[in-house]
Design an enzyme around this catalytic site. Sequence first.
Site, PDB file in Angstrom:
ATOM      1  CE1 TYR A  84       0.591   1.605   4.315  1.00  0.00           C
ATOM      2  CE2 TYR A  84       0.751  -0.781   4.532  1.00  0.00           C
ATOM      3  CZ  TYR A  84       0.977   0.491   5.034  1.00  0.00           C
ATOM      4  OH  TYR A  84       1.599   0.651   6.261  1.00  0.00           O
ATOM      5  CB  CYS A  85       2.008   3.691  -1.739  1.00  0.00           C
ATOM      6  SG  CYS A  85       1.253   3.327  -3.333  1.00  0.00           S
ATOM      7  CB  THR A  86       0.198   8.405  -0.859  1.00  0.00           C
ATOM      8  OG1 THR A  86       1.289   8.460   0.056  1.00  0.00           O
ATOM      9  CG2 THR A  86      -0.742   9.569  -0.600  1.00  0.00           C
ATOM     10  CB  CYS A  88       1.431  -0.276  -4.513  1.00  0.00           C
ATOM     11  SG  CYS A  88       1.686   0.187  -2.799  1.00  0.00           S
ATOM     12  CB  ILE A  98      -3.432   5.415   2.242  1.00  0.00           C
ATOM     13  CG1 ILE A  98      -2.316   4.400   2.440  1.00  0.00           C
ATOM     14  CG2 ILE A  98      -3.992   5.845   3.596  1.00  0.00           C
ATOM     15  CD1 ILE A  98      -1.012   5.001   2.936  1.00  0.00           C
TER      16      ILE A  98
END
Length: 308
Positions: free
Chosen positions: A187-189, A194, A216
């Site tokens: 996961y990432c912003t 990703c 996220i």
Amino acid sequence: MSQNRIVLFYAFAPLADPEAVRLWQRSLLEQHGLRGRILVSRHGINGTAGGGIREVKAYVKATREHPAFRSLDVKWSDGGAADFPRISVRVRDELVSFGAPGELEVDETGVVGGGVHVGPEALHELVDAKRAAGEELVFFDGRNAFEAQIGRFKGAVVPDVETTHDFIRELDSGKYDELKDKPVVTYCTGGIRCEVLSALMVKRGFQEVYQLDGGIVRYGEAFGDRGLWEGSLYVFDRRMHVEFSPDAETIGRCVGCEGPTSKFENCAEPSCRRLRLFCADCAADAALRLCPECAGTAPQRTTPDLVS
């Protein structure tokens, strides 16, 4: 309701002439009075921009008219042009600086060989299914480690990386070999890191890799602080961090007094961009705000990169 908005977006698609796209994008931003940061490469586009909501909508519509960007992934949030210092549109070898442009494969459908996309609701279903089967889904943070100081998925693995460029070294170090036979979700912003990270992990022998679709940001839109996320979300503009609800927990700790905070402050040395967490009282102490490198108590390190 605010009449301004910020958009965060990306699209992976082969581009024959990134420089032409750069010029076009800059013209679009200027035409609509927006400010932001856009990166273009032969693999696609990645950007964030802010301004009046009507102008931002017109900009997104125009960008999606490009044949390569019809499936542009866009997230909306509060903010505006004032959250960006200027217009910046650049051509780079990579949309996300992993330092492995030759490893990334992209076609008209996006990244080739990446993790399985799972949306917020599907993520919860996947967690439940794995638990029912006696397995645990491992959350793997695809951001710079400092971002996880103020928010992360509960129990997540947070790699020891200061910049995205460090991930290759981390993956090749053997630290995470025990995860190669386990189900892992990156996961990432906003999802873009990703897209690449999950593909790099698959190439290195990780057998069951997922990626949180929309990152996220989209998870927070769906579940706020009622799900598996805890804390605040670091963002790469003047807001510095956002919360998904008034119930957000403050998990960051001030480097001075260890009190709760989500506020990053720059080092007191004007030429240094090192970010550390401070409460309001400790941030007022310029000597305390000197990072260890500038205070001469630690070796120099690199500055975190700006991605989403």
